[in-house]
Design an enzyme around this catalytic site. Structure first.
Site, short mmCIF file in Angstrom:
data_model
loop_
_atom_site.label_atom_id
_atom_site.label_comp_id
_atom_site.label_asym_id
_atom_site.label_seq_id
_atom_site.Cartn_x
_atom_site.Cartn_y
_atom_site.Cartn_z
N ASP A 247 14.60 32.92 -1.87
CA ASP A 247 15.14 33.79 -0.73
C ASP A 247 16.21 32.97 0.01
O ASP A 247 17.31 33.64 0.27
CB ASP A 247 13.98 34.17 0.08
CG ASP A 247 13.23 35.48 -0.17
OD1 ASP A 247 13.86 36.30 -1.03
OD2 ASP A 247 11.91 35.66 0.12
N GLY B 279 8.49 34.91 9.70
CA GLY B 279 7.66 35.28 8.47
C GLY B 279 8.17 34.55 7.24
O GLY B 279 8.84 33.64 7.32
N ALA C 137 10.10 35.39 4.84
CA ALA C 137 11.53 35.44 4.26
C ALA C 137 12.21 34.39 5.28
O ALA C 137 12.94 33.44 4.97
CB ALA C 137 12.19 36.73 4.26
N SER D 194 12.29 49.32 -4.44
CA SER D 194 13.03 48.11 -4.77
C SER D 194 14.17 48.31 -6.00
O SER D 194 14.04 49.05 -6.91
CB SER D 194 12.09 47.06 -5.22
OG SER D 194 12.96 45.93 -5.72
N LYS E 124 4.10 37.08 0.39
CA LYS E 124 4.61 35.78 0.09
C LYS E 124 3.79 34.47 0.46
O LYS E 124 3.98 33.51 -0.02
CB LYS E 124 5.83 35.93 0.75
CG LYS E 124 7.06 36.78 0.33
CD LYS E 124 8.29 36.85 0.86
CE LYS E 124 9.39 37.69 0.18
NZ LYS E 124 10.61 37.34 0.71
N ASN F 71 8.33 33.47 -3.34
CA ASN F 71 9.03 34.78 -3.93
C ASN F 71 9.07 34.88 -5.21
O ASN F 71 9.68 36.02 -5.84
CB ASN F 71 10.28 35.17 -2.94
CG ASN F 71 11.31 34.44 -3.82
OD1 ASN F 71 11.51 33.39 -3.86
ND2 ASN F 71 12.34 35.34 -3.89
N GLY G 272 12.49 35.65 13.96
CA GLY G 272 11.46 35.93 13.21
C GLY G 272 10.85 34.50 12.54
O GLY G 272 11.72 33.61 12.41
#
Length: 285
Positions: free
Chosen positions: A109, A135, A137, A22, A73, A94, A133
């Protein structure tokens, strides 16, 4: 599991696994130093099994706040006292901020993603958007797109055991924001092709492309008027973005989303603006 930190300084941290790659510690520590804030940011590699112990440590520690990344998350929510409205809608967190003895969850995010779109002069208001997606995020991005007045949002995901939860989420977003949010099967190529034809913006919020030269979208479905985004930032050019560049689309990876979500977290913790221009030049050029 205990967090090891310099007790002479205020600190912030990142929870998730893996986190060694990161860039968050570098950009936050640079910002602390630039603004003369006596604090340190740490990356804490922790999975769901170790999260409860870490959260107990945090509650008895004087800290600035924390970021939360995959795969925590949604798991983190059970250890928090309350959530802001975006996190409530998204069902994901987050950013953690200690406020008056409580741990409060935020999601930056989605706002970070919308901020990043300005890098390619894109405003989401009035746009029809397809996101791949559902999820943590993805849900944060979807909520912010709705709050920022997208015209419609289509979520593409597999129709597996979690489809009921995603349909419920889409209905909740529609009800709370009046932005039509619907769900299609990500494995239905005809539905994907039709959704892309109807969309101004395509966003990949799945891990596909992170570790392989794969994409969920047939290149023939793309057209140069389409804006193509990938929340992945490493590699910087996924197969989806390479295809988009060859078609002539405007495109964006997740690099600046990471920058701007971090800037929003920094503001929540310190009440100071991150020196974004300097951080961008130092770590994102």
């Amino acid at each position: 599991m205990s967090i090891e930190y310099d007790k002479a300084k205020k600190f912030a941290c990142l929870f998730g696994s893996p986190v060694a790659h990161s860039i968050s510690p570098a950009m936050h520590n640079y910002s602390f130093e630039k603004l003369g804030i006596d604090a340190k940011y740490y990356a804490v590699d922790v999975n769901a099994d170790g999260l409860e112990d870490v959260m107990k440590d945090i509650r008895v520690t004087d800290f600035l706040g924390a970021n939360v990344t995959m795969p925590l998350k949604t798991e983190i929510i059970k250890y928090l006292d309350r959530l802001d409205i975006s996190s409530q809608l998204a069902g994901a967190v987050n950013t953690i901020v200690p406020i008056n003895g409580q741990l409060v969850g935020y999601t930056t995010d989605g706002a970070g993603f919308v901020d990043s779109l300005r890098e390619i002069d894109v405003d989401v208001e009035g746009k029809d958007i397809l996101i791949l997606g559902a999820g943590g995020a993805a849900t944060s991005v979807i909520v912010e797109l709705a709050i920022d007045k997208a015209n419609s949002i289509t979520i593409a995901k597999r129709f597996n055991k979690t489809i009921g939860d995603v349909l419920e989420f889409a209905n909740r977003v529609t009800t709370k924001t009046n932005v039509k949010t619907s769900v299609i099967d990500i494995e239905d190529n005809n539905a994907i092709k039709e959704a892309i034809l109807q969309s101004h913006i395509l966003i990949n919020a799945t891990p596909v492309g992170m570790t392989s030269n794969k994409t969920l979208i047939d290149k023939s479905f793309l057209r140069k008027e389409l804006i193509v985004c990938d929340l992945i930032y490493e590699p910087p050019m996924t197969k989806l973005l390479l295809d988009a560049s060859e078609v002539g689309c405007r495109y964006l990876n997740g690099k600046y989303m990471l920058l701007y979500q971090g800037a929003r977290s920094f503001k929540l913790w310190t009440n100071n603006d991150m020196p974004v221009k300097e951080v961008k030049a130092e770590y994102f050029s």
